[in-house]
Design an enzyme around this catalytic site. Structure first.
Site, short mmCIF file in Angstrom:
data_model
loop_
_atom_site.label_atom_id
_atom_site.label_comp_id
_atom_site.label_asym_id
_atom_site.label_seq_id
_atom_site.Cartn_x
_atom_site.Cartn_y
_atom_site.Cartn_z
N GLU A 37 0.82 -1.21 0.00
CA GLU A 37 0.00 0.00 0.00
C GLU A 37 0.86 1.27 0.00
O GLU A 37 0.54 2.24 -0.68
CB GLU A 37 -0.95 0.00 1.20
CG GLU A 37 -2.07 -1.02 1.11
CD GLU A 37 -3.04 -0.76 -0.03
OE1 GLU A 37 -3.05 0.36 -0.57
OE2 GLU A 37 -3.78 -1.69 -0.40
N TYR A 120 -5.91 6.76 4.48
CA TYR A 120 -6.17 5.74 3.47
C TYR A 120 -5.45 4.44 3.82
O TYR A 120 -6.06 3.36 3.82
CB TYR A 120 -5.72 6.21 2.07
CG TYR A 120 -5.63 5.03 1.13
CD1 TYR A 120 -6.78 4.48 0.58
CD2 TYR A 120 -4.41 4.41 0.86
CE1 TYR A 120 -6.72 3.35 -0.22
CE2 TYR A 120 -4.33 3.29 0.07
CZ TYR A 120 -5.49 2.76 -0.47
OH TYR A 120 -5.43 1.63 -1.25
N ASP A 138 -9.69 5.78 -2.19
CA ASP A 138 -8.59 6.38 -2.94
C ASP A 138 -9.18 7.13 -4.14
O ASP A 138 -10.40 7.27 -4.26
CB ASP A 138 -7.57 5.32 -3.36
CG ASP A 138 -8.10 4.38 -4.45
OD1 ASP A 138 -9.32 4.41 -4.73
OD2 ASP A 138 -7.29 3.61 -5.01
#
Length: 296
Positions: A37, A120, A138
């Site tokens: 990520e 996020y 996102d």
């Protein structure tokens, strides 16, 4: 206007068409998902995948990365861009090793307390690593919701409404909600793209944007250039230090960016401020952690 997205259809589409990405495998750990990520922020999958595989092999658990130097992590980051992410990940690994027994927390609030982990990333790890029912928002998700639910070509600027709006779309069933989040993101990344949405391939039976005649975006796009920017200058200076085996003289850096000495000086100063490089007592320059005693 339908304020929902057909979960059954989207989940079925995802099951049959999702990309075979390595961090989606069942055996991948939360730490390895966290690494993916961080790497995927502002960087395409095709560039991330080989480096992520190398990192998983080299640093399968946080303590393995924590035992490496900052410079080793920066070198391994290579050309992924925005190298501060690498330093923050190294710092995060140290905290996980020392305070969490090498385990990534499951709780969003605890995740948010880790170095370099924003809103996020915390929710992405909770969702994709631990299957929690949390909204993961996102740019891809925001775009799909803007089009399918609100009938807008673009999502506009991030808003405090994004999380509650996306959460309202999630199926109530926890395991289905986690897959739905991945599917929503996949749809935005591969079909409902920013510049050339492929509406013919979209599985959704209802889309407010299509129903409205696909009105044009009111957002003026600015093309981000890289050539000649401070970012490029920073990259050239970092390349010199990544390729070096120890501290180098200033002249080596001066030769790496000759087109604009003032820009080069700015780039060098910003790398020092960001902690990506350091200056030795003798006035040499090195990657973070390789300069010995830094200048006070």
């Amino acid at each position: 206007m339908h304020k929902s997205i057909d979960a059954e259809v989207l989940l079925d589409w995802y099951e049959h068409t999702a990309r075979d990405l390595p961090w989606r495998k069942a055996e991948v750990t939360a730490w390895q998902i966290l690494m993916s990520e961080i790497m995927l922020q502002q960087t395409p999958v095709v560039r991330v995948e080989p480096i992520w595989r190398a990192w998983v092999a080299r640093w399968p658990v946080p303590s393995a990365m924590a035992a490496s130097s900052q410079a080793e992590v920066l070198r391994a980051w290579g050309k992924l861009g925005y190298p501060r992410r690498a330093l923050r990940l190294h710092e995060c690994a140290r905290v996980l090793a020392e305070q969490y027994d090498d385990e990534v927390p499951t709780d969003v609030d605890l995740l948010l307390g880790l170095p370099g982990i924003g809103a996020y990333t915390a929710r992405a790890v909770a969702c994709f690593a631990y299957g929690q029912r949390v909204p993961v928002v996102d740019t891809n998700v925001r775009r799909v919701v803007a089009r399918a639910v609100h009938g807008r070509a673009e999502a506009g600027n991030p808003s405090s409404r994004d999380l509650p709006e996306t959460e309202a779309l999630l199926p109530r069933q926890i395991d289905r909600a986690a897959v739905f989040s991945a599917a929503l993101m996949e749809l935005g990344a591969t079909v409902c793209t920013a510049r050339t949405p492929d509406c013919e391939r979209c599985p959704l039976p209802r889309c407010a944007w299509v129903a409205a005649g696909r009105p044009a975006s009111e957002v003026v796009r600015r093309t981000q250039k890289y050539e000649g920017t401070d970012r490029q200058a920073r990259g050239r200076l970092l390349d010199v230090l990544r390729d070096a085996t120890g501290p180098v003289e200033r002249v080596r850096l001066d030769l790496a960016w000759t087109r604009d000495p003032g820009q080069r000086d700015r780039a060098l100063d910003s790398l020092l401020v960001d902690g990506l490089i350091e200056q030795t007592a003798e006035g040499l320059f090195a990657l973070a952690g390789e300069g010995g005693q830094p200048v006070a």
